[in-house]
Design a protein around this motif. Sequence first.
Motif, PDB file in Angstrom:
ATOM      1  N   TYR A  15     -55.674  65.603 -13.129  1.00 31.02           N
ATOM      2  CA  TYR A  15     -56.153  66.523 -12.185  1.00 31.02           C
ATOM      3  C   TYR A  15     -57.659  66.153 -11.677  1.00 31.02           C
ATOM      4  CZ  TYR A  15     -52.894  70.211 -13.870  1.00 31.02           C
ATOM      5  OH  TYR A  15     -51.849  70.879 -14.251  1.00 31.02           O
ATOM      6  N   GLY A  23     -59.882  60.769 -22.886  1.00 32.09           N
ATOM      7  CA  GLY A  23     -58.452  61.144 -22.994  1.00 32.09           C
ATOM      8  C   GLY A  23     -57.625  60.449 -21.987  1.00 32.09           C
ATOM      9  N   HIS A  24     -58.358  60.577 -20.686  1.00 28.16           N
ATOM     10  CA  HIS A  24     -57.612  59.751 -19.565  1.00 28.16           C
ATOM     11  C   HIS A  24     -57.568  58.292 -19.667  1.00 28.16           C
ATOM     12  CE1 HIS A  24     -59.503  63.517 -17.883  1.00 28.16           C
ATOM     13  NE2 HIS A  24     -58.489  63.655 -17.781  1.00 28.16           N
ATOM     14  N   TYR A  26     -57.747  56.750 -22.577  1.00 26.89           N
ATOM     15  CA  TYR A  26     -56.818  56.421 -23.828  1.00 26.89           C
ATOM     16  C   TYR A  26     -55.383  56.232 -23.198  1.00 26.89           C
ATOM     17  CZ  TYR A  26     -54.186  57.099 -28.003  1.00 26.89           C
ATOM     18  OH  TYR A  26     -53.415  56.901 -29.257  1.00 26.89           O
ATOM     19  N   TYR A 236     -43.502  60.748 -10.220  1.00 29.29           N
ATOM     20  CA  TYR A 236     -42.659  59.527 -11.098  1.00 29.29           C
ATOM     21  C   TYR A 236     -41.588  58.902 -10.098  1.00 29.29           C
ATOM     22  CZ  TYR A 236     -45.227  61.513 -15.040  1.00 29.29           C
ATOM     23  OH  TYR A 236     -45.998  62.033 -16.028  1.00 29.29           O
ATOM     24  N   ILE A 260     -47.668  60.835 -22.221  1.00 32.14           N
ATOM     25  CA  ILE A 260     -48.345  61.922 -21.911  1.00 32.14           C
ATOM     26  C   ILE A 260     -49.141  62.277 -23.376  1.00 32.14           C
ATOM     27  CG2 ILE A 260     -46.837  62.816 -20.262  1.00 32.14           C
ATOM     28  CD1 ILE A 260     -45.908  64.595 -22.492  1.00 32.14           C
ATOM     29  N   GLU A 263     -49.856  68.191 -25.088  1.00 28.02           N
ATOM     30  CA  GLU A 263     -49.869  69.657 -24.152  1.00 28.02           C
ATOM     31  C   GLU A 263     -49.033  69.665 -23.120  1.00 28.02           C
ATOM     32  OE1 GLU A 263     -51.819  66.940 -23.394  1.00 28.02           O
ATOM     33  OE2 GLU A 263     -52.844  67.481 -21.694  1.00 28.02           O
ATOM     34  N   SER A 291     -51.168  62.433 -29.634  1.00 27.87           N
ATOM     35  CA  SER A 291     -51.918  63.658 -29.946  1.00 27.87           C
ATOM     36  C   SER A 291     -53.310  63.473 -29.164  1.00 27.87           C
ATOM     37  CB  SER A 291     -52.143  63.867 -31.348  1.00 27.87           C
ATOM     38  OG  SER A 291     -50.744  63.989 -31.857  1.00 27.87           O
ATOM     39  N   PHE A 292     -54.292  64.377 -29.832  1.00 26.06           N
ATOM     40  CA  PHE A 292     -55.500  64.344 -28.996  1.00 26.06           C
ATOM     41  C   PHE A 292     -56.719  63.666 -29.893  1.00 26.06           C
ATOM     42  CE2 PHE A 292     -55.947  67.547 -25.362  1.00 26.06           C
ATOM     43  CZ  PHE A 292     -54.906  67.071 -24.759  1.00 26.06           C
ATOM     44  N   MET A 300     -63.732  67.960 -28.607  1.00 31.15           N
ATOM     45  CA  MET A 300     -64.806  67.751 -27.663  1.00 31.15           C
ATOM     46  C   MET A 300     -65.472  68.618 -26.714  1.00 31.15           C
ATOM     47  SD  MET A 300     -63.890  64.094 -26.202  1.00 31.15           S
ATOM     48  CE  MET A 300     -62.432  64.617 -25.501  1.00 31.15           C
TER      49      MET A 300
HETATM   50  N1  MSP Z   1     -52.287  67.018 -13.994  1.00 31.31           N
HETATM   51  C1  MSP Z   1     -51.456  67.191 -15.222  1.00 31.31           C
HETATM   52  C2  MSP Z   1     -50.464  66.200 -15.441  1.00 31.31           C
HETATM   53  C3  MSP Z   1     -49.073  66.088 -14.676  1.00 31.31           C
HETATM   54  S1  MSP Z   1     -48.090  64.674 -15.109  1.00 31.31           S
HETATM   55  C4  MSP Z   1     -46.747  64.697 -13.980  1.00 31.31           C
HETATM   56  C5  MSP Z   1     -52.630  67.215 -16.412  1.00 31.31           C
HETATM   57  N2  MSP Z   1     -53.692  66.569 -16.219  1.00 31.31           N
HETATM   58  S2  MSP Z   1     -54.922  66.236 -17.025  1.00 31.31           S
HETATM   59  O1  MSP Z   1     -56.071  65.732 -16.160  1.00 31.31           O
HETATM   60  O2  MSP Z   1     -55.215  67.606 -17.612  1.00 31.31           O
HETATM   61  O3  MSP Z   1     -54.542  65.044 -18.092  1.00 31.31           O
HETATM   62  C6  MSP Z   1     -54.009  65.507 -19.185  1.00 31.31           C
HETATM   63  C7  MSP Z   1     -53.768  64.113 -19.946  1.00 31.31           C
HETATM   64  O4  MSP Z   1     -54.933  63.613 -20.332  1.00 31.31           O
HETATM   65  C8  MSP Z   1     -53.247  64.287 -21.212  1.00 31.31           C
HETATM   66  O5  MSP Z   1     -51.649  64.600 -21.175  1.00 31.31           O
HETATM   67  C9  MSP Z   1     -53.477  63.005 -21.850  1.00 31.31           C
HETATM   68  O6  MSP Z   1     -52.645  61.980 -21.344  1.00 31.31           O
HETATM   69  C10 MSP Z   1     -55.082  63.138 -21.583  1.00 31.31           C
HETATM   70  N3  MSP Z   1     -55.823  63.790 -22.213  1.00 31.31           N
HETATM   71  C11 MSP Z   1     -56.814  64.660 -21.908  1.00 31.31           C
HETATM   72  N4  MSP Z   1     -57.506  64.909 -22.882  1.00 31.31           N
HETATM   73  C12 MSP Z   1     -57.207  64.288 -24.113  1.00 31.31           C
HETATM   74  C13 MSP Z   1     -57.696  64.217 -25.404  1.00 31.31           C
HETATM   75  N5  MSP Z   1     -58.640  64.955 -25.718  1.00 31.31           N
HETATM   76  N6  MSP Z   1     -57.191  63.120 -25.973  1.00 31.31           N
HETATM   77  C14 MSP Z   1     -56.113  62.343 -25.809  1.00 31.31           C
HETATM   78  N7  MSP Z   1     -55.767  62.534 -24.503  1.00 31.31           N
HETATM   79  C15 MSP Z   1     -55.972  63.639 -23.760  1.00 31.31           C
HETATM   80  O7  MSP Z   1     -52.264  67.630 -17.339  1.00 31.31           O
END
Ligand code: MSP
Length: 527
Positions: A15, A23-24, A26, A236, A260, A263, A291-292, A300
């Motif tokens: 987003y 998170g991203h 990772y 995708y 992914i 969540e 996981s997170f 965080m």
């Molecule tokens: N835009 C949607 C995804 C659409 S996919 C078709 C979205 N975006 S997001 O910016 O919120 O990114 C979510 C992703 O970021 C998680 O699914 C994960 O891959 C990563 N992370 C975000 N926070 C995280 C942590 N604290 N720990 C590990 N990864 C996490 O959801």
Amino acid sequence: MTQSAPAYITTPIYYVNDRPHIGHAYTTTLCDVWARAMRFEGLDVFFLTGTDEHGVKVEKSAAARGIAPQTLADENAAEFQKVMGMFNLTNDDFIRTTEPRHERQVQALVKRLLETGDVYLGEFEGWYDEGQEEYVTETKAKESDFKSPISGKPLVRANERNYYFKLSAYQDRLESLFETNPGFVKPDARRNEVLGRLRGGLQDVPITRTNFSWGIPFPGDEEHVIYVWIDALLNYATALELAEDASDRHRHWPAAYHVIGKEILWFHAVIWPAVLMALELPQPACVYAHSFWISEGQKMSKSLGNFIDLPTIERYVDVYGLDAWRWYMVNNGPLGATDADFQAAGFHETYTTDLVNTVGNCASRTTAMLGKYFDGIVPADTGFDFPGWDLAGAAGTAVAKWRAAMADFALDGACDAGIGLLRTVDAFINATEPFKVAKDENRRDELASILARCVEAVRIASVLLWPVIPGRMETLWPALGCDLDPSRGDLEAVAAWGDTLKGATTRKIALFPRVDPATTPSADIAS
Ligand code: MSP
């Protein structure tokens, strides 16, 4: 030219109303490691990441700043693209959902769903989670006391005339997909979670909205915009131009791994496969939901001061180097079904134990002895027998273990295979004591065998470690006198044991300097 097997891997698209953080970084790093490994194996890899730019959240954030949503999207997409450069990430494309190539194809695909009857116009009333932009079932709403299970904010009663996707029609086919393909969702704990919820029954889902305008117009009814999740999941497919007539990119479909965070598993493991069934497109092989990260024992948060954002990551990279960062991500991260705690002290310890004391030390010991006893020229293995020691066998086992782990997305297991081989080399050096053997001119054959085998094992380990710590391994290779290029896709040949380096000129190398723990960036948790 014969075409090698495809290997398509994707990250979620992120987003743009948020800034990049650990998170991203990772998820994208995990995909990068796998993509590198598979390219080295000779597979036809396509590694995709990108940004999710529509939706009410982006519209609101932009309005709050008095700027156009596209301006906000451009600004933050650039931040995410910066991450790709910073982390040495080798994505083949970066898709943005506001690009015409994506918008055009999303409309075409949704139109197809309308034509097959999988999308219909209907009326709906239910509990809506505004933060998540999703409807919650009556049962779920009750369970969470009519509050969002994610944000804790009250759910709102919403009533909409919308276009719906016939998710309920796919219940049986989805269940059978899970049953016939037990590896469809990994890890297992996540699979069981989804399957449990799936068996609870499915409702049709609205896939358009009328309460905001920052989205892709619904084909033929422009009062509606396409729901951000449908728009996003289709990335995708649109990146591979599946809705365009002919494209060289079609060959990559379907994904080997959609990686992914946990969540967003429901969207990827249930809604997405159902959409693909409706479009009559082949299913991905696996949705891998990690996981997170939490930080210093707590979730965080910006106010706690434990948020691992880009500037914090940059400080780690400055002090320890990028490969150290990647190593910690992959080895200490939440790859499995439990969350992982980012700890400054743990980072330092992992760096010192694995990279300084094992990888660095083993490479420097071996090259130093080659310099000292053989003027840096790798001797031939004289076939000396060291009862109980079989480095060639250990290397073969490590390669097999690495392969199995990589195929299973057990990236930490793949690291173990590489570093485990180096631990064996260390133990072999300690047991055979080349520094003592070197004192006796009559034991030159024995010394040659020891060092020829050590350097061969170090070379093979470096191949296995390269996907995770590419920068340092690419520095090591010339110091071992070898010319390796993973883009040749010849891992099988280069990871084979032999007299590969015989006659090569090596030089002593220090790969990972010791770091004073006082310089470790700290989280400064607010008390
Ligand atoms: N835009 C949607 C995804 C659409 S996919 C078709 C979205 N975006 S997001 O910016 O919120 O990114 C979510 C992703 O970021 C998680 O699914 C994960 O891959 C990563 N992370 C975000 N926070 C995280 C942590 N604290 N720990 C590990 N990864 C996490 O959801």
